[in-house]
Scaffold this motif. Structure first.
Motif, PDB file in Angstrom:
ATOM      1  N   ALA A   1       1.099  -0.973   0.074  1.00  0.00           N
ATOM      2  CA  ALA A   1      -0.267   0.081   0.039  1.00  0.00           C
ATOM      3  C   ALA A   1       1.185   1.046  -0.147  1.00  0.00           C
ATOM      4  O   ALA A   1       1.422   1.361   0.842  1.00  0.00           O
ATOM      5  N   GLU A  16      -0.183   4.703  -0.648  1.00  0.00           N
ATOM      6  CA  GLU A  16      -1.091   6.206  -0.625  1.00  0.00           C
ATOM      7  C   GLU A  16      -2.338   5.302  -0.260  1.00  0.00           C
ATOM      8  O   GLU A  16      -3.246   4.353  -1.113  1.00  0.00           O
ATOM      9  N   HIS A  42      -6.103   4.369  -0.397  1.00  0.00           N
ATOM     10  CA  HIS A  42      -7.102   3.290  -1.381  1.00  0.00           C
ATOM     11  C   HIS A  42      -5.780   3.059  -2.917  1.00  0.00           C
ATOM     12  O   HIS A  42      -6.494   3.230  -3.939  1.00  0.00           O
ATOM     13  N   ARG A  43      -4.427   3.458  -2.959  1.00  0.00           N
ATOM     14  CA  ARG A  43      -3.630   2.260  -3.892  1.00  0.00           C
ATOM     15  C   ARG A  43      -2.839   1.396  -3.256  1.00  0.00           C
ATOM     16  O   ARG A  43      -2.085   1.277  -2.380  1.00  0.00           O
ATOM     17  N   VAL A  87      -0.538  -1.798  -4.902  1.00  0.00           N
ATOM     18  CA  VAL A  87       0.732  -3.016  -5.711  1.00  0.00           C
ATOM     19  C   VAL A  87       0.705  -3.809  -5.710  1.00  0.00           C
ATOM     20  O   VAL A  87       1.855  -3.946  -4.196  1.00  0.00           O
ATOM     21  N   GLY A 104      -2.447  -0.872  -8.564  1.00  0.00           N
ATOM     22  CA  GLY A 104      -2.364   0.780  -9.098  1.00  0.00           C
ATOM     23  C   GLY A 104      -3.881   0.951  -9.028  1.00  0.00           C
ATOM     24  O   GLY A 104      -4.990  -0.114  -8.684  1.00  0.00           O
ATOM     25  N   ASN A 105      -4.230   2.362  -9.514  1.00  0.00           N
ATOM     26  CA  ASN A 105      -6.273   2.804  -9.754  1.00  0.00           C
ATOM     27  C   ASN A 105      -5.713   3.856 -10.340  1.00  0.00           C
ATOM     28  O   ASN A 105      -5.166   4.925 -10.095  1.00  0.00           O
ATOM     29  N   GLY A 162      -3.080   6.295 -11.924  1.00  0.00           N
ATOM     30  CA  GLY A 162      -1.621   5.253 -11.449  1.00  0.00           C
ATOM     31  C   GLY A 162      -2.160   4.314 -11.247  1.00  0.00           C
ATOM     32  O   GLY A 162      -1.610   3.584 -10.367  1.00  0.00           O
ATOM     33  N   SER A 163      -1.879   3.385 -12.554  1.00  0.00           N
ATOM     34  CA  SER A 163      -2.283   1.940 -12.696  1.00  0.00           C
ATOM     35  C   SER A 163      -1.375   1.358 -14.380  1.00  0.00           C
ATOM     36  O   SER A 163      -1.388   2.262 -14.914  1.00  0.00           O
ATOM     37  N   GLU A 222       6.516   3.099  -4.955  1.00  0.00           N
ATOM     38  CA  GLU A 222       6.858   4.539  -5.416  1.00  0.00           C
ATOM     39  C   GLU A 222       7.353   4.311  -6.838  1.00  0.00           C
ATOM     40  O   GLU A 222       6.565   5.310  -7.510  1.00  0.00           O
ATOM     41  N   LEU A 247       4.376   3.087  -9.244  1.00  0.00           N
ATOM     42  CA  LEU A 247       3.686   3.951  -9.565  1.00  0.00           C
ATOM     43  C   LEU A 247       4.215   5.595 -10.517  1.00  0.00           C
ATOM     44  O   LEU A 247       3.842   6.109 -10.862  1.00  0.00           O
ATOM     45  N   ASN A 296       2.584   6.550 -13.759  1.00  0.00           N
ATOM     46  CA  ASN A 296       1.504   7.929 -14.831  1.00  0.00           C
ATOM     47  C   ASN A 296       2.959   9.293 -15.169  1.00  0.00           C
ATOM     48  O   ASN A 296       2.831  10.051 -15.490  1.00  0.00           O
TER      49      ASN A 296
END
Length: 97
Positions: free
Chosen positions: A13, A15, A17-18, A20, A40-41, A44-45, A79, A82, A86
């Motif tokens: 986890a 962030e 609700h994120r 990976v 991710g979601n 950012g996925s 990170e 992610l 992005n």
């Protein structure tokens, strides 16, 4: 990746609700490591993958830390993934199939 051996895998986890999945594998014959980050979601996925030679780059330090059980190394790998999803790193992301 059929000749690669999974060394470690962790759901991280990063962030609110994120989440990976970080997978670390090793190819003993060709002497390289692979880091795969998936999940991710939203924007950012996705999936990012990089191969790393032993002793090469900051990723190898993180791989060694993660496989030694260091939570901060797992978080930094997540990170990195992610940021790569992005495109925030500002640098090209190596992608290998």
């Amino acid at each position: 990746m059929s000749e690669e051996q999974l060394v470690a895998e962790q759901v991280v986890a990063v962030e609110t609700h994120r989440v990976v999945t970080v997978r670390i594998s090793q190819h003993l014959v060709e002497d390289f490591w692979r880091v795969d980050v998936t999940g991710g979601n939203g924007c950012g996925s996705g999936r990012v993958s990089a191969t790393v030679s032993p002793g090469d780059s900051f990723l190898m330090n993180l791989i060694e830390g993660a496989t030694s059980g260091e939570p901060v190394a797992w978080r930094h790998l997540a990170e990195w993934g992610l940021h790569s999803f992005n495109g925030m790193s500002g640098m090209p992301v190596p992608r290998f199939a």
